[in-house]
Every structure is written in C-alpha cells, then in structure tokens.
Design an enzyme around this catalytic site. Structure first.
Site, mmCIF file in Angstrom:
data_model
loop_
_atom_site.group_PDB
_atom_site.id
_atom_site.type_symbol
_atom_site.label_atom_id
_atom_site.label_comp_id
_atom_site.label_asym_id
_atom_site.label_seq_id
_atom_site.Cartn_x
_atom_site.Cartn_y
_atom_site.Cartn_z
ATOM 1 N N ASN A 9 40.349 -11.525 31.935
ATOM 2 C CA ASN A 9 41.490 -10.879 30.844
ATOM 3 C C ASN A 9 41.607 -9.570 31.101
ATOM 4 O OD1 ASN A 9 42.866 -10.202 28.876
ATOM 5 N ND2 ASN A 9 41.616 -10.687 27.192
ATOM 6 N N LYS A 11 43.534 -7.689 30.047
ATOM 7 C CA LYS A 11 44.095 -6.893 28.678
ATOM 8 C C LYS A 11 45.121 -5.851 29.216
ATOM 9 C CE LYS A 11 39.797 -7.114 26.566
ATOM 10 N NZ LYS A 11 38.869 -7.104 25.129
ATOM 11 N N HIS A 94 44.149 -14.602 21.136
ATOM 12 C CA HIS A 94 43.274 -13.744 21.302
ATOM 13 C C HIS A 94 43.008 -12.822 20.066
ATOM 14 C CE1 HIS A 94 40.846 -10.448 22.968
ATOM 15 N NE2 HIS A 94 40.556 -11.254 24.016
ATOM 16 N N GLU A 96 42.608 -10.075 19.677
ATOM 17 C CA GLU A 96 43.131 -8.761 19.596
ATOM 18 C C GLU A 96 44.564 -8.977 19.309
ATOM 19 O OE1 GLU A 96 42.076 -7.567 23.273
ATOM 20 O OE2 GLU A 96 40.173 -6.885 22.801
ATOM 21 N N GLU A 166 35.121 -16.726 21.159
ATOM 22 C CA GLU A 166 34.897 -15.474 21.445
ATOM 23 C C GLU A 166 34.536 -14.804 19.883
ATOM 24 O OE1 GLU A 166 36.860 -13.738 25.129
ATOM 25 O OE2 GLU A 166 38.394 -13.486 23.644
ATOM 26 N N GLY A 172 34.131 -6.589 23.803
ATOM 27 C CA GLY A 172 34.218 -4.900 24.369
ATOM 28 C C GLY A 172 32.891 -4.025 23.921
ATOM 29 N N SER A 212 31.621 -9.677 26.063
ATOM 30 C CA SER A 212 30.548 -8.828 26.722
ATOM 31 C C SER A 212 29.783 -9.726 28.189
ATOM 32 C CB SER A 212 29.467 -8.219 25.958
ATOM 33 O OG SER A 212 30.390 -7.134 25.082
HETATM 34 C C1 PEP Z 1 37.940 -10.479 25.876
HETATM 35 O O1 PEP Z 1 38.892 -9.652 25.918
HETATM 36 O O2 PEP Z 1 38.386 -11.753 25.933
HETATM 37 C C2 PEP Z 1 36.484 -10.230 26.237
HETATM 38 C C3 PEP Z 1 35.874 -11.181 26.051
HETATM 39 O O3 PEP Z 1 36.266 -8.887 26.533
HETATM 40 P P1 PEP Z 1 34.788 -8.463 26.893
HETATM 41 O O4 PEP Z 1 34.452 -8.983 28.020
HETATM 42 O O5 PEP Z 1 35.216 -7.060 27.215
HETATM 43 O O6 PEP Z 1 33.866 -8.347 25.831
#
Ligand code: PEP
Length: 248
Positions: A9, A11, A94, A96, A166, A172, A212
C-alpha cells in the site's frame, strides 16, 4: 491451502515518475509465482505502473473505489475504470479512509458489492484503535465491522473477498502487533466468517495482517496459522519490501 499474498500500500506516495523508479528497484526481486504480490498505488500511477509490470506476475491494485459505475461524483474513480486499466485488487475501508474521508461500514459494504460485480478483489480492512484495545473490546469491534461489511453478501461473493486485520495503533508507528495478538484477531475473523457462512468458505478466504510489517518481523507473523500474508505500508516503499516478499 491458501496462497500467501503480500500487498503493497503505497498510500499517497510517489509521483508517476517516481513510481517507475520504485517499480524498477523492486520488480525483479518480488516477481514470483510462489506468492501473490500486489502493488496498490495512487490512481495517477496506475497506468504507468501497469505498463512497467507487464510480463511479470505482480498484480495491480487501487487504494479506493466508488460504489457506483459512473455519474456525478466529482473526484471519484469507478470500478469499470480500474478494471479497464488492469487492476485486479482494491483496498477497501482502510482506517485512513475511515478516519479522514467518511468511509463507514455501510460504504465498505457497498464497495464490496461493486468490486466483486466487476471482478475486482476487495481487500477489506478492519481493526481496533488503541482505546478499544485498552478496554478489551477488540474482538467485538472486529466482529461488528465484518458483519456490517458483509451485510447481504452471498456465499458466492464472500469467497471473492479477502480481509486485512490492521490495528490502528500499529499502522505507521513501527509498533507491530505481536504474532500472537495478530493471530488471535485473524482467527476471530475466520470464526465470524464461519458463523456467517460455513467453515469451508471461511477456510478459503485469505486474511492478512497489516501494521508496521518489516523484513525483520514478517517471518514470525506469516508463520501464524490464520495469517495468509501482509498488507504493507511504509516498508513497501523501499527495498525492505523484497525481504517481506521473500520471507520464509
Ligand atoms: C497500511 O498502510 O496499511 C500499513 C499497514 O502501513 P504500515 O505498514 O506503514 O504500518
């Protein structure tokens, strides 16, 4: 046997020119038939990245989609548009998008219908925030999100979906869930799918962990019984992504 899938992803990162540089850096290292690999890139990068991925096994995905085919929805992108340029997957719900763009369990539900109707695989994201984890209402939160997301979704259509657990506090932050924490929730997701449909169906649906994930922690996470791969944000923008894809 569920095939592992690693979803990048990106983003809101990488201009079209930069996207080609990143694909060049990673393409050969992550082109494999052993696992499924999907690059979910910004809308403007989709066409150049589709060309750059030609001749590889790497699949292309979007990070959002509208729930109508066309119409007066300024600024939105439809499933037929994504399909025509070669997308196979779409991230839906997601955290976000839920936090900043009014995505709700209801719109997630609409988008599940829209994607499966257009032969796109929805990667449906669910997860609890830190407050919910502290108050130990993790499983309730996940069960509610899944039940609402799958309202009126048929047996046939649910088999075309996949889910990503998630936890918001892990996205992040560099603070991944432990393999045991991630497994507990991914197992709960499979359980609710089995209750809503049946065990056979639940056992074919792929469930990813995201939050992460790095080249260092991927092996322990992916070794868990109900974790079928990863949704990867930050680490998908660098060479570490190749380590995650090659993770044993
Ligand atoms: C994500 O954006 O779905 C995500 C898991 O980000 P990160 O790996 O940076 O935590």
């Amino acid at each position: 046997m569920r095939k592992r899938i690693i979803v990048a992803n990106w983003k809101m990162n990488k201009t079209p020119k930069e996207s080609l540089e990143l694909v060049e850096l990673l393409k050969e290292k992550v082109d494999t038939e052993e696992y499924d690999v999907v690059f979910c890139v910004p809308f403007v990068d989709l066409i150049p990245v589709a060309s750059a991925l030609e001749g590889t096994h790497i699949m292309l995905g979007a990070q959002n989609v509208h729930y109508e085919d066309f119409g007066p929805y300024t600024g939105e992108i439809s499933a037929p548009m994504l399909k025509e340029i070669g997308c196979t997957h779409v991230i839906i719900g997601h955290s976000e998008r839920r936090a900043h763009f009014n995505e709700t369990d209801h719109t997630v539900n609409q988008k599940i219908f829209q994607t499966v109707n257009h032969d796109l695989t929805p990667i449906v994201c669910v997860g609890e925030d830190l407050e919910q984890r502290k108050n130990n209402i993790i499983i309730e939160q996940i069960r509610m999100q899944i039940k609402r997301a799958l309202k009126n979704v048929s047996f046939e259509d649910v088999s075309k979906t996949m889910f990503a657990y998630e936890p918001l506090w892990a996205i992040g932050t560099g603070m991944s869930a432990s393999p045991e924490q991630a497994q507990e929730v991914c197992h709960a997701i499979r359980q609710v799918l089995a209750e809503m449909y049946d065990h056979e169906t639940a056992n074919t649906i792929r469930i990813l962990y995201g939050g992460s994930v790095t080249g260092k922690n991927c092996a322990e996470l992916f070794a868990m019984k109900d974790i079928d791969g990863g949704l990867v944000g930050g680490s998908s923008l660098k060479e570490d992504f190749a380590k995650i894809v090659g993770c044993k």
